[in-house]
Design a protein around this motif. Sequence first.
Motif, PDB file in Angstrom:
ATOM      1  N   GLY A 141       0.792  -1.221   0.000  1.00  0.00           N
ATOM      2  CA  GLY A 141       0.000   0.000   0.000  1.00  0.00           C
ATOM      3  C   GLY A 141       0.826   1.273   0.000  1.00  0.00           C
ATOM      4  O   GLY A 141       0.277   2.366  -0.099  1.00  0.00           O
ATOM      5  N   ASN A 142       2.146   1.136   0.123  1.00  0.00           N
ATOM      6  CA  ASN A 142       3.028   2.302   0.156  1.00  0.00           C
ATOM      7  C   ASN A 142       3.817   2.486  -1.132  1.00  0.00           C
ATOM      8  O   ASN A 142       4.048   3.605  -1.561  1.00  0.00           O
ATOM      9  CB  ASN A 142       4.013   2.196   1.326  1.00  0.00           C
ATOM     10  CG  ASN A 142       3.319   2.199   2.655  1.00  0.00           C
ATOM     11  OD1 ASN A 142       2.476   3.045   2.914  1.00  0.00           O
ATOM     12  ND2 ASN A 142       3.651   1.247   3.499  1.00  0.00           N
ATOM     13  N   ILE A 143       4.276   1.370  -1.705  1.00  0.00           N
ATOM     14  CA  ILE A 143       5.013   1.423  -2.960  1.00  0.00           C
ATOM     15  C   ILE A 143       4.546   0.263  -3.838  1.00  0.00           C
ATOM     16  O   ILE A 143       3.995  -0.725  -3.355  1.00  0.00           O
ATOM     17  CB  ILE A 143       6.552   1.348  -2.768  1.00  0.00           C
ATOM     18  CG1 ILE A 143       6.974  -0.012  -2.178  1.00  0.00           C
ATOM     19  CG2 ILE A 143       7.043   2.493  -1.909  1.00  0.00           C
ATOM     20  CD1 ILE A 143       8.486  -0.195  -2.109  1.00  0.00           C
ATOM     21  N   GLU A 144       4.779   0.398  -5.134  1.00  0.00           N
ATOM     22  CA  GLU A 144       4.406  -0.658  -6.064  1.00  0.00           C
ATOM     23  C   GLU A 144       5.442  -1.787  -5.990  1.00  0.00           C
ATOM     24  O   GLU A 144       6.640  -1.561  -6.095  1.00  0.00           O
ATOM     25  CB  GLU A 144       4.343  -0.126  -7.488  1.00  0.00           C
ATOM     26  CG  GLU A 144       3.844  -1.131  -8.488  1.00  0.00           C
ATOM     27  CD  GLU A 144       3.688  -0.557  -9.876  1.00  0.00           C
ATOM     28  OE1 GLU A 144       3.908  -1.322 -10.846  1.00  0.00           O
ATOM     29  OE2 GLU A 144       3.367   0.646 -10.001  1.00  0.00           O
ATOM     30  N   VAL A 145       4.943  -3.002  -5.766  1.00  0.00           N
ATOM     31  CA  VAL A 145       5.796  -4.192  -5.745  1.00  0.00           C
ATOM     32  C   VAL A 145       5.222  -5.178  -6.750  1.00  0.00           C
ATOM     33  O   VAL A 145       4.049  -5.550  -6.665  1.00  0.00           O
ATOM     34  CB  VAL A 145       5.846  -4.848  -4.348  1.00  0.00           C
ATOM     35  CG1 VAL A 145       6.673  -6.130  -4.379  1.00  0.00           C
ATOM     36  CG2 VAL A 145       6.424  -3.874  -3.318  1.00  0.00           C
ATOM     37  N   SER A 146       6.024  -5.578  -7.734  1.00  0.00           N
ATOM     38  CA  SER A 146       5.581  -6.567  -8.714  1.00  0.00           C
ATOM     39  C   SER A 146       6.307  -7.884  -8.471  1.00  0.00           C
ATOM     40  O   SER A 146       7.440  -7.904  -7.993  1.00  0.00           O
ATOM     41  CB  SER A 146       5.822  -6.071 -10.141  1.00  0.00           C
ATOM     42  OG  SER A 146       7.215  -5.937 -10.394  1.00  0.00           O
ATOM     43  N   LEU A 147       5.628  -8.978  -8.787  1.00  0.00           N
ATOM     44  CA  LEU A 147       6.176 -10.323  -8.608  1.00  0.00           C
ATOM     45  C   LEU A 147       6.279 -11.015  -9.950  1.00  0.00           C
ATOM     46  O   LEU A 147       5.345 -10.979 -10.749  1.00  0.00           O
ATOM     47  CB  LEU A 147       5.261 -11.147  -7.702  1.00  0.00           C
ATOM     48  CG  LEU A 147       4.951 -10.600  -6.315  1.00  0.00           C
ATOM     49  CD1 LEU A 147       3.900 -11.466  -5.629  1.00  0.00           C
ATOM     50  CD2 LEU A 147       6.219 -10.522  -5.479  1.00  0.00           C
TER      51      LEU A 147
END
Length: 138
Positions: free
Chosen positions: A127-133
């Motif tokens: 919810g704070n930064i974009e994280v992609s997997l």
Amino acid sequence: MKVLYTAEATAKGGREGSVSTSDNKVEHNLSTPEGLGGPGGEGTNPEQLFACGYSACFDGALNLVAYQSGEDIESKVTAKVDIGKGNDGLGLGVQIHVEISGVDQAKAEELVNKAHDVCPYSKATRGNIEVSLETKAV
């Protein structure tokens, strides 16, 4: 939260200074990357240190959820930490690339998603930064 462990680090001199831990196990000179207008230099930077911590923590979470699921895996986790400029100033983004052997692609993706749910770094960034997997069964 019941504290189980506390890591302590001190920075001096900002991006052109140094960082060290209170137990002296980590001591690094810092240098601002050229992409951020710095000289590059031989020192590390906060983004590299964050990528090291996140990848290690995520791999630990992945191995935990695999063990709990009865899966025998081997894994390699690479975190790429981006810093860039948005409407509200500088911000971070993270790409997590995971290679897993011992399971098929569907199970690998399931385990990675579970790891993302329990990894403390993932929880802190959610919810704070974009994280992609990105998951690859090998």
